[in-house]
Design a protein around this motif. Structure first.
Motif, PDB file in Angstrom:
ATOM      1  N   UNK A 130       7.157 -10.180   1.539  1.00  0.00           N
ATOM      2  CA  UNK A 130       7.731  -8.877   1.865  1.00  0.00           C
ATOM      3  C   UNK A 130       6.625  -7.852   2.107  1.00  0.00           C
ATOM      4  N   UNK A 131       5.553  -7.911   1.298  1.00  0.00           N
ATOM      5  CA  UNK A 131       4.425  -6.999   1.494  1.00  0.00           C
ATOM      6  C   UNK A 131       3.766  -7.229   2.855  1.00  0.00           C
ATOM      7  N   UNK A 132       3.635  -8.499   3.236  1.00  0.00           N
ATOM      8  CA  UNK A 132       3.052  -8.814   4.542  1.00  0.00           C
ATOM      9  C   UNK A 132       3.938  -8.304   5.669  1.00  0.00           C
ATOM     10  N   UNK A 133       5.253  -8.476   5.518  1.00  0.00           N
ATOM     11  CA  UNK A 133       6.180  -7.947   6.520  1.00  0.00           C
ATOM     12  C   UNK A 133       6.100  -6.426   6.591  1.00  0.00           C
ATOM     13  N   UNK A 134       5.981  -5.788   5.420  1.00  0.00           N
ATOM     14  CA  UNK A 134       5.866  -4.332   5.393  1.00  0.00           C
ATOM     15  C   UNK A 134       4.604  -3.845   6.088  1.00  0.00           C
ATOM     16  N   UNK A 135       3.489  -4.564   5.878  1.00  0.00           N
ATOM     17  CA  UNK A 135       2.231  -4.183   6.526  1.00  0.00           C
ATOM     18  C   UNK A 135       2.332  -4.350   8.042  1.00  0.00           C
ATOM     19  N   UNK A 136       2.956  -5.453   8.478  1.00  0.00           N
ATOM     20  CA  UNK A 136       3.109  -5.679   9.921  1.00  0.00           C
ATOM     21  C   UNK A 136       3.997  -4.607  10.542  1.00  0.00           C
ATOM     22  N   UNK A 137       5.088  -4.274   9.871  1.00  0.00           N
ATOM     23  CA  UNK A 137       5.982  -3.249  10.399  1.00  0.00           C
ATOM     24  C   UNK A 137       5.326  -1.873  10.383  1.00  0.00           C
ATOM     25  N   UNK A 138       4.402  -1.657   9.439  1.00  0.00           N
ATOM     26  CA  UNK A 138       3.686  -0.382   9.405  1.00  0.00           C
ATOM     27  C   UNK A 138       2.891  -0.167  10.692  1.00  0.00           C
ATOM     28  N   UNK A 139       2.339  -1.240  11.257  1.00  0.00           N
ATOM     29  CA  UNK A 139       1.624  -1.147  12.539  1.00  0.00           C
ATOM     30  C   UNK A 139       2.598  -1.175  13.721  1.00  0.00           C
ATOM     31  N   UNK A 140       3.662  -1.969  13.588  1.00  0.00           N
ATOM     32  CA  UNK A 140       4.590  -2.166  14.708  1.00  0.00           C
ATOM     33  C   UNK A 140       5.398  -0.914  15.009  1.00  0.00           C
ATOM     34  N   UNK A 141       5.877  -0.227  13.986  1.00  0.00           N
ATOM     35  CA  UNK A 141       6.810   0.882  14.196  1.00  0.00           C
ATOM     36  C   UNK A 141       6.223   2.042  15.003  1.00  0.00           C
ATOM     37  N   UNK A 142       5.065   2.616  14.624  1.00  0.00           N
ATOM     38  CA  UNK A 142       4.531   3.719  15.438  1.00  0.00           C
ATOM     39  C   UNK A 142       4.131   3.275  16.836  1.00  0.00           C
ATOM     40  N   UNK A 143       3.671   2.049  16.983  1.00  0.00           N
ATOM     41  CA  UNK A 143       3.317   1.554  18.316  1.00  0.00           C
ATOM     42  C   UNK A 143       4.553   1.442  19.193  1.00  0.00           C
ATOM     43  N   UNK A 144       5.671   1.007  18.599  1.00  0.00           N
ATOM     44  CA  UNK A 144       6.920   0.906  19.347  1.00  0.00           C
ATOM     45  C   UNK A 144       7.417   2.279  19.765  1.00  0.00           C
ATOM     46  N   UNK A 145       7.402   3.236  18.826  1.00  0.00           N
ATOM     47  CA  UNK A 145       7.839   4.596  19.158  1.00  0.00           C
ATOM     48  C   UNK A 145       6.982   5.209  20.265  1.00  0.00           C
TER      49      UNK A 145
END
Length: 409
Positions: free
Chosen positions: A117-132
């Motif tokens: 879950x921590x790894x998924x959270x770290x990946x989403x931390x990079x993915x979300x602002x890049x997507x926006x």
């Protein structure tokens, strides 16, 4: 001018292959995220029988976003955003695949789930602002609100399909939804890397202490953006009725898991319907006023839901709540992206993502605490009243946002 606007209608967005690929990647990624959330929740509870462990899943996923906020924004402004998104989705696919293998071999442990879950959270931390930050580079500026509305519809579609599909597949074995998630994430990555933005990422500025905090400084100086983001933060903090749906289903509406499923489905249905409507009929006039009106409706719907004792009345009230919420989301997201220079969109989007994550996580915590203090119904009513009062206060504190006519004008 009208003819040009009509020619650039929302349907034209999907005639651009690059935006269609982005939308499909968004659907695949978000459905996978929703499915994984259901599978992780069920598996964690079956292993620990602890509600505290369930709460820790959300916290462990949120902490990487908090710790990496300054870094992820800079990365999104220095490197190709589609590449960042694709890499993150590969990481998510591999992480979920490892969970599937561990589950199949009966070697899964709560600590291992927390690490995943921590790894998924770290990946989403990079993915979300890049997507926006990527969305405005895919279409013309006048189409950005429609593109954001369609992007929101992808999220809402996934919110409807993902949990139901995750629960159905989990009944066949815990490794099945994990395997499906891994495939969907890999599909999303393939689609993401094929996206061709209309504009490339600006030149790489040197990393300095000032540049790291420039996203925060920019939002502080831009009163409209500050008002919109902070309005969402406080309203979600106070009006988080959806976090209490299990208690409402069991104690107030006296229904079973099927009723809880219908309650969870209702806000997403309202939000999806409104997202599609806004994609075809963007807010050309009175955007700020309509946003505040939507927030007030959100608060009133929350109060009405708290007073409902019938499932079939609670469902349409939750649909109204979800519909009002997505109006605020589209206005805020469009405002953030169109009033932020492309060179800074990653850093500003990172702060915006943190605000959204903070409001969602702390909103669930606040709802639980106030419900334990005051009771389920009074706590929800107070949250709805608080949402209305916040909207009225923000209309006075941010008059420019209230008077905003067109987004990006």
């Amino acid at each position: 001018m009208v003819q040009v606007q009509d020619a650039l209608g929302s349907r034209t967005v999907f005639r651009r292959p690059t935006y269609a690929r982005f939308w499909l990647a968004r659907v695949c990624s978000t459905i996978s995220y929703q499915m994984a959330g259901v599978a992780v929740g069920w598996q964690m509870y079956s292993l620990t029988h602890s509600t505290f462990a369930l709460g820790m899943v959300g916290l462990v996923q949120f902490l990487p976003m908090l710790l990496l906020m300054l870094v992820v924004g800079h990365v999104a402004d220095r490197f190709p955003r589609r590449t960042i998104i694709a890499i993150c989705q590969v990481v998510e696919s591999v992480t979920i695949a490892l969970l599937a293998v561990a589950t199949l071999l009966h070697h899964v442990h709560p600590v291992g789930i927390f690490c995943a879950v921590a790894a998924l959270g770290a990946a989403r931390a990079f993915e979300s602002p890049s997507t926006q930050a990527l969305v405005p580079t895919l279409v013309e500026d006048e189409l950005v609100p429609q593109a954001i509305a369609w992007s929101s519809s992808a999220n809402q579609t996934a919110s409807i399909v993902g949990p139901a599909l995750g629960g159905l597949l989990y009944a066949l074995g815990a490794h099945i939804p994990y395997s499906a998630c891994a495939v969907l994430y890999l599909t999303a990555s393939t689609l993401s890397i094929s996206i061709r933005p209309r504009r490339a990422v600006p030149g790489k500025a040197p990393v300095t202490a000032n540049s790291l905090f420039s996203g925060i400084h920019f939002i502080r100086e831009q009163k409209n953006i500050l008002g919109a983001i902070s309005l969402d933060l406080f309203v979600v903090l106070l009006g988080g009725a959806t976090a209490l749906l299990p208690a409402y289903a069991h104690d107030i509406l006296h229904t079973g898991p099927w009723g809880l499923g219908l309650l969870r489905l209702s806000p997403a249905v309202g939000a999806l319907t409104t997202s599609v409507f806004l994609a075809h009929h963007p807010l050309h006039r009175g955007a700020g006023r309509k946003m505040f009106t939507a927030v007030i409706i959100f608060g009133i719907a929350t109060i009405a839901f708290a007073l409902s004792h019938t499932l079939w009345l609670s469902m349409p009230l939750l649909m109204i709540l979800g519909s009002a919420d997505v109006v605020s989301v589209v206005v805020r997201s469009s405002l953030v992206q169109l009033e932020t220079p492309d060179v800074m969109r990653g850093r500003v989007s990172a702060v915006n993502s943190l605000f959204i994550g903070t409001s969602n996580q702390l909103g669930e915590f606040e709802s639980g605490v106030t419900a334990s203090w005051f009771g389920l119904i009074p706590a929800t009513i107070l949250g709805g009243i608080g949402s209305v009062l916040i909207a009225l206060a923000w209309m006075r504190l941010f008059p420019g946002l209230r008077k905003l006519e067109r987004i990006g004008s």
